[in-house]
Design a protein around this motif. Structure first.
Motif, PDB file in Angstrom:
ATOM      1  N   PRO A  26      59.563 -16.901  28.261  1.00 32.87           N
ATOM      2  CA  PRO A  26      58.895 -15.608  28.401  1.00 32.87           C
ATOM      3  C   PRO A  26      57.460 -15.783  28.888  1.00 32.87           C
ATOM      4  N   SER A  27      56.911 -14.738  29.452  1.00 32.98           N
ATOM      5  CA  SER A  27      55.499 -14.761  29.837  1.00 32.98           C
ATOM      6  C   SER A  27      54.641 -14.555  28.584  1.00 32.98           C
ATOM      7  N   ILE A  28      53.360 -14.778  28.711  1.00 38.99           N
ATOM      8  CA  ILE A  28      52.458 -14.559  27.583  1.00 38.99           C
ATOM      9  C   ILE A  28      52.461 -13.084  27.197  1.00 38.99           C
ATOM     10  N   THR A  29      52.513 -12.201  28.179  1.00 39.74           N
ATOM     11  CA  THR A  29      52.550 -10.768  27.895  1.00 39.74           C
ATOM     12  C   THR A  29      53.810 -10.394  27.119  1.00 39.74           C
ATOM     13  N   GLU A  30      54.950 -10.937  27.520  1.00 36.06           N
ATOM     14  CA  GLU A  30      56.196 -10.664  26.801  1.00 36.06           C
ATOM     15  C   GLU A  30      56.136 -11.200  25.376  1.00 36.06           C
ATOM     16  N   ARG A  61      52.539 -24.865  35.914  1.00 36.68           N
ATOM     17  CA  ARG A  61      53.779 -24.141  36.194  1.00 36.68           C
ATOM     18  C   ARG A  61      53.879 -22.952  35.255  1.00 36.68           C
ATOM     19  N   GLU A  62      54.244 -21.811  35.801  1.00 37.52           N
ATOM     20  CA  GLU A  62      54.413 -20.619  34.979  1.00 37.52           C
ATOM     21  C   GLU A  62      55.700 -20.718  34.167  1.00 37.52           C
TER      22      GLU A  62
END
Length: 99
Positions: A26-30, A61-62
């Motif tokens: 997941p992204s940091i926002t998620e 890397r994201e």
């Protein structure tokens, strides 16, 4: 929620998200939305999880998180339940369950 509880919740969320989304993290926002924290808190929790050896992050890397210590997940009818919301058909949230 204590920092230890937030770390555990974030680790469970990351692991469940990866299982539900074929290894994508997941992204940091998620992650922030999932545990009810702000992005800076999630960033700090990720550093803490990395320092205690629960995860590894690949720099540059994201969404590149490797879960080293897999958390326990809730079960239903003998099968793990990954309570990871994702947008399904028509934009509705659905819950992913292990197959």
């Amino acid at each position: 929620m204590s920092p230890a509880d937030q770390r555990a919740a974030l680790l469970r969320y990351i692991w469940g998200y990866q299982v539900a989304h074929e290894g994508v993290s997941p992204s940091i926002t998620e992650g922030a939305k999932a545990i009810g924290a702000c992005r800076s808190q999630v960033h700090r929790l990720l550093i803490d999880l990395e320092n205690d050896g629960s995860i590894r992050r690949l720099r540059g890397r994201e969404r590149a998180i490797q879960v080293v210590r897999q958390p326990t997940l809730p079960h239903h009818a003998g099968r793990p339940l990954f309570t990871v919301p994702f947008r399904g058909r028509y934009g509705r949230f659905v819950m992913a369950e292990a197959r």
